[in-house]
Design a protein around this motif. Structure first.
Motif, PDB file in Angstrom:
ATOM      1  N   HIS A 123       0.892  -1.396   0.012  1.00 19.92           N
ATOM      2  CA  HIS A 123       0.094  -0.094  -0.109  1.00 19.92           C
ATOM      3  C   HIS A 123       0.923   1.207   0.172  1.00 19.92           C
ATOM      4  O   HIS A 123       1.843   1.321   0.842  1.00 19.92           O
ATOM      5  CB  HIS A 123      -0.757   0.164   1.133  1.00 19.92           C
ATOM      6  N   PRO A 124       0.609   2.288  -0.634  1.00 16.07           N
ATOM      7  CA  PRO A 124       1.184   3.212  -0.836  1.00 16.07           C
ATOM      8  C   PRO A 124       1.447   4.359   0.283  1.00 16.07           C
ATOM      9  O   PRO A 124       2.551   4.968   0.448  1.00 16.07           O
ATOM     10  CB  PRO A 124       0.867   4.227  -2.143  1.00 16.07           C
ATOM     11  N   SER A 125       0.456   4.029   1.397  1.00 16.58           N
ATOM     12  CA  SER A 125       1.041   4.911   2.546  1.00 16.58           C
ATOM     13  C   SER A 125       0.649   4.360   3.808  1.00 16.58           C
ATOM     14  O   SER A 125       0.854   5.012   5.038  1.00 16.58           O
ATOM     15  CB  SER A 125      -0.462   5.839   2.526  1.00 16.58           C
ATOM     16  N   VAL A 126       0.881   3.168   3.835  1.00 15.53           N
ATOM     17  CA  VAL A 126       1.024   2.180   5.119  1.00 15.53           C
ATOM     18  C   VAL A 126       2.036   1.260   4.851  1.00 15.53           C
ATOM     19  O   VAL A 126       2.238   0.497   4.130  1.00 15.53           O
ATOM     20  CB  VAL A 126      -0.202   1.622   5.753  1.00 15.53           C
ATOM     21  N   SER A 127       2.974   0.970   5.887  1.00 17.42           N
ATOM     22  CA  SER A 127       3.965  -0.072   5.788  1.00 17.42           C
ATOM     23  C   SER A 127       3.650  -1.309   6.545  1.00 17.42           C
ATOM     24  O   SER A 127       2.396  -1.464   7.419  1.00 17.42           O
ATOM     25  CB  SER A 127       5.453   0.557   6.683  1.00 17.42           C
ATOM     26  N   ALA A 128       4.249  -2.456   6.183  1.00 17.96           N
ATOM     27  CA  ALA A 128       3.795  -3.485   6.867  1.00 17.96           C
ATOM     28  C   ALA A 128       4.026  -3.611   8.375  1.00 17.96           C
ATOM     29  O   ALA A 128       3.278  -4.152   8.970  1.00 17.96           O
ATOM     30  CB  ALA A 128       4.796  -4.925   6.431  1.00 17.96           C
ATOM     31  N   GLU A 129       4.958  -2.731   8.888  1.00 13.75           N
ATOM     32  CA  GLU A 129       5.095  -2.743  10.266  1.00 13.75           C
ATOM     33  C   GLU A 129       4.136  -1.989  11.067  1.00 13.75           C
ATOM     34  O   GLU A 129       3.637  -2.396  11.901  1.00 13.75           O
ATOM     35  CB  GLU A 129       6.575  -1.857  10.813  1.00 13.75           C
ATOM     36  N   HIS A 130       3.628  -1.055  10.265  1.00 15.39           N
ATOM     37  CA  HIS A 130       2.577  -0.384  10.714  1.00 15.39           C
ATOM     38  C   HIS A 130       1.157  -1.151  10.772  1.00 15.39           C
ATOM     39  O   HIS A 130       0.318  -1.045  11.733  1.00 15.39           O
ATOM     40  CB  HIS A 130       1.959   0.923   9.970  1.00 15.39           C
ATOM     41  N   ALA A 131       0.913  -1.823   9.885  1.00 14.11           N
ATOM     42  CA  ALA A 131      -0.142  -2.778   9.603  1.00 14.11           C
ATOM     43  C   ALA A 131      -0.051  -3.850  10.627  1.00 14.11           C
ATOM     44  O   ALA A 131      -1.199  -3.965  11.374  1.00 14.11           O
ATOM     45  CB  ALA A 131      -0.047  -3.379   8.079  1.00 14.11           C
ATOM     46  N   GLY A 594       7.551   4.845  17.257  1.00 18.00           N
ATOM     47  CA  GLY A 594       8.469   3.624  16.848  1.00 18.00           C
ATOM     48  C   GLY A 594       8.058   3.213  15.341  1.00 18.00           C
ATOM     49  O   GLY A 594       7.141   2.529  15.068  1.00 18.00           O
ATOM     50  N   GLN A 595       8.965   3.765  14.446  1.00 15.70           N
ATOM     51  CA  GLN A 595       8.693   3.352  12.994  1.00 15.70           C
ATOM     52  C   GLN A 595       9.808   2.902  12.324  1.00 15.70           C
ATOM     53  O   GLN A 595      11.185   3.253  12.706  1.00 15.70           O
ATOM     54  CB  GLN A 595       8.166   4.865  12.340  1.00 15.70           C
ATOM     55  N   ILE A 601      16.712   2.472   8.803  1.00 11.69           N
ATOM     56  CA  ILE A 601      16.584   3.519   9.776  1.00 11.69           C
ATOM     57  C   ILE A 601      15.135   3.428  10.512  1.00 11.69           C
ATOM     58  O   ILE A 601      14.197   3.399  10.319  1.00 11.69           O
ATOM     59  CB  ILE A 601      16.337   4.717   8.843  1.00 11.69           C
ATOM     60  N   ILE A 602      15.560   2.886  11.871  1.00 16.83           N
ATOM     61  CA  ILE A 602      14.389   2.456  12.759  1.00 16.83           C
ATOM     62  C   ILE A 602      14.449   3.170  13.944  1.00 16.83           C
ATOM     63  O   ILE A 602      15.168   3.385  14.681  1.00 16.83           O
ATOM     64  CB  ILE A 602      14.261   1.015  13.186  1.00 16.83           C
ATOM     65  N   THR A 603      13.340   4.283  13.835  1.00 12.98           N
ATOM     66  CA  THR A 603      13.315   5.331  15.086  1.00 12.98           C
ATOM     67  C   THR A 603      13.127   4.416  16.465  1.00 12.98           C
ATOM     68  O   THR A 603      12.447   3.450  16.547  1.00 12.98           O
ATOM     69  CB  THR A 603      12.024   6.033  14.975  1.00 12.98           C
TER      70      THR A 603
END
Length: 662
Positions: A123-131, A594-595, A601-603
């Motif tokens: 998806h162009p606006s959401v990452s696998a980690e966020h999901a 946390g992203q 680059i992992i905050t």
């Protein structure tokens, strides 16, 4: 784990093929309609998807067609079109208690996020980690329909929707892994709590479901047991006097029979549970209110105050006692932590703060503000009480403020900056919004009244935010939008003028932007990076720390380095971490700092010297995502002395991600 359809109707092969064909035809008609006009026959897709929600084969069919459903514009024109802004607690209410249409759309959205999380759909606006994070939180809040039978309210939903939702969560569990579910959920809760958010209603819902899960004999507890029980005890039984969760009234009765030594142990246990988790049990307000009449001197111990906090407590006893009496109740239990952290910050010694809090205590809310608070927080306490409680929470944890599900990062950043740096200014804005339903700010000598403006980016009240944000953000958003409108046409980015006027005089007069506002291309990018290092890095600016937190803007990317958009943050400080790596510590108002921004680059939000609520990155990684910042031009170092390899590293990371092609 087998999927229990609870009496659902499995499809025979012929009927199943018919249903799938109906779905494919509806998707095709939707895509064709969107290609011709702005009219979308989404209800045809919903009607075709509904019968497929009741068994695993149907859900697999929907899962396989997520790209086609998205491409057809099914989510267009709705909040679901922006999955990065969706709020787990709101999603839970929609899928469990929403109308049938909203429930089905939310269900399809969660199937979409599962596809994103598993890497089957980009998806162009959401990452696998966020999901993954989103689904973990939603699963935590819905554990009851996974580990037990449906509640009556679920069973009685129209069109047997309760069974469809239960089937959906069994399906999600199969794909996400049931055996590790509890460990993942507990880890997710601790990860969120490490950031000490102000708004923890969703976290407490997750802890409630974890408690139910622990008490189910069918749940594999695994290694998460100790961490899970620590969370559950912090909310439901932090002390010996309430360990078995006896009920608030029973606990208050027990207090009367406790001797001083027992009360001391209760106070210590409450403080330890609160400070170790950031969660406050509903039992704690009753304990502190009891101490108000029996042993006032024990309250600093119950709040876990250091010498700094205890000194402030004893210097302003009338104010603190009144704040406790007016703000601290089971419904507002988190205010105990807010009060404790406010005292620890020592902000009462700033002359305007105590009088401003007295004004807040004596304030009556206008009808519009009162209605907003009642609509979100209910009426078990007065609107003034809920607002006062969250005033304490925001003052105590200025880096824990979140923007909820609205694109109001600038306004949320302002609340955080004021609470952190100029708390009396925050209290003034709160007073205007709550009492007068208006916020007035100056812009280049002219006054701007929020009452006279149309809606900004926040067209509806924010969701999943504290009471301070609920009342102030709509006003601030309108004012910020108007300042930007008045700055258009000056040949440069409007933030150059807006940020200083909006956030306050402590914003640096120097301004640097990496992007040409007209073309979107990079503009003197090497000079931009060098100036950032010269202005902020202690090794190159004469070892001058960040005096006042400064507004900045970043280019947000996902784990695949795809550009997601511009975002407002605050640069808090630069310092060496425990491993002697220079890092930028910053505030991100987007609810979860946390992203994964790609390129490793992992905050970080804990373990690298972060204070509660801060995120951090090594300087070069942070600079690679920076696109605008303010600074003091008088105190900037020599940009020519910045090592070229450091500059090249930051520029390379940027050009291989968001700056590619610019």
């Amino acid at each position: 784990m087998s999927v229990d359809t609870h009496g659902s109707h499995p499809h025979d092969d012929g009927n199943s093929e018919k249903l799938v064909n109906q779905l494919d035809s509806a998707i095709a008609r939707l895509a064709a309609a969107n290609a011709l006009a702005e009219v979308s026959p989404v209800f045809e897709v919903i009607d075709a998807a509904r019968p497929l929600m009741f068994d695993t084969r149907g859900l697999e069919t929907l899962y396989a067609r997520i790209p086609a459903i998205e491409a057809a514009g099914f989510f267009g024109g709705s909040d679901w079109d922006y999955p990065q802004t969706l709020v787990p607690s709101l999603a839970v209410r929609t899928v469990r208690h929403g109308d049938p249409i909203a429930t089905l759309v939310e269900s399809l959205s969660q199937i979409r996020l599962l596809a994103v999380a598993k890497g089957d759909y980009a998806h162009p606006s959401v990452s696998a980690e966020h999901a993954n994070h989103f689904l973990a939180q939603v699963m935590a809040m819905n554990l009851d329909i996974v580990v037990s039978d449906l509640q009556e309210s679920d069973r009685l939903r129209p069109d047997r929707l309760g069974y469809a939702v239960q089937n959906l969560y069994h399906y999600l569990l199969e794909h996400l892994g049931y055996q590790n579910l509890l460990e993942q959920l507990v880890a997710e809760v601790w990860r969120i709590l490490a950031q000490r958010p102000v708004q923890v209603d969703g976290v407490k819902q997750m802890v409630t479901q974890i408690a139910a899960c622990l008490n189910s004999p069918d749940t594999p507890v695994g290694e998460a047991s100790e961490d899970a029980r620590k969370l559950v005890n912090a909310v439901f039984g932090p002390t010996e006097g309430c360990r078995e969760d006896p009920g608030l009234d029973v606990y208050v009765e027990r207090l009367a029979s406790m001797d001083d030594a027992t009360l001391l142990q209760e106070a210590i246990a409450f403080a330890q549970a609160m400070h170790s988790t950031g969660l406050v049990s509903p039992y704690m307000p009753g304990f502190i209110r009891y101490l108000r009449h029996r042993w006032n001197e024990l309250i600093p111990t119950a709040l876990g105050l250091s010498q700094t906090g205890a000194d402030a407590f004893h210097c302003y006893p009338a104010l603190i006692h009144t704040l406790i009496d007016e703000a601290l109740f089971p419904e507002t239990s988190q205010a105990a932590y807010g009060l404790a952290m406010m005292l620890e910050r020592g902000i009462l010694y700033s002359p305007p703060v105590a009088p401003s809090l007295w004004r807040q205590l004596r304030m009556t809310l206008c009808d519009a503000a009162a209605r907003k608070i009642v609509s979100v927080f209910g009426n078990r306490r007065s609107p003034e009480c809920f607002l006062l409680a969250d005033v304490l929470n925001v003052l105590g944890r200025p880096l824990g403020v979140g923007q909820g599900n609205y694109p109001t990062c600038q306004s949320t950043r302002a609340l955080s900056m004021w609470a952190y740096n100029t708390p009396a200014e925050l209290l003034r804005v709160v007073a205007w919004a709550a009492r007068d339903d208006e916020v007035i700010m100056r812009f280049e000598g002219s006054s701007i009244s929020s009452r006279e403006l149309g809606a900004g980016l926040s067209t509806e009240p924010p969701v999943d935010v504290d009471a301070v944000s609920l009342l102030t953000v709509p006003h601030l958003d309108r004012v910020y939008f108007e300042m930007g409108r008045r700055s258009i046409g000056r040949g440069e980015d409007p933030h150059k003028w807006v940020n200083a006027e909006f956030h306050g005089d402590h914003v640096g007069h120097g301004f640097r932007i990496a992007v040409d506002v007209f073309t979107g291309g990079l503009k003197d990018f090497e000079g931009f990076i060098r100036d950032f290092y010269a202005a902020y890095h202690p090794f190159y600016n004469g070892n001058i720390p960040v005096i006042n937190p400064q507004p900045a803007g970043i280019a947000v990317t996902d784990s695949a380095t795809r550009f997601l958009g511009w975002h407002a943050i605050t640069i808090q400080r630069l310092a060496l971490d425990p491993n002697q790596v220079m890092r930028v510590y910053f505030f991100n108002p987007n609810n979860d700092s946390g992203q994964d921004w790609g390129q490793d680059i992992i905050t970080s939000t804990q373990g690298n010297g972060e204070l509660y609520g801060e995120a951090s990155l090594p300087v070069s990684q942070f600079a690679s995502r920076l696109y605008v910042f303010h600074y003091d031009p008088i105190e900037k170092g020599d940009s020519a002395i910045i090592p070229s390899d450091e500059v090249d590293r930051a520029m390379g990371l940027a050009r291989d991600s968001w700056a590619s092609g610019r």
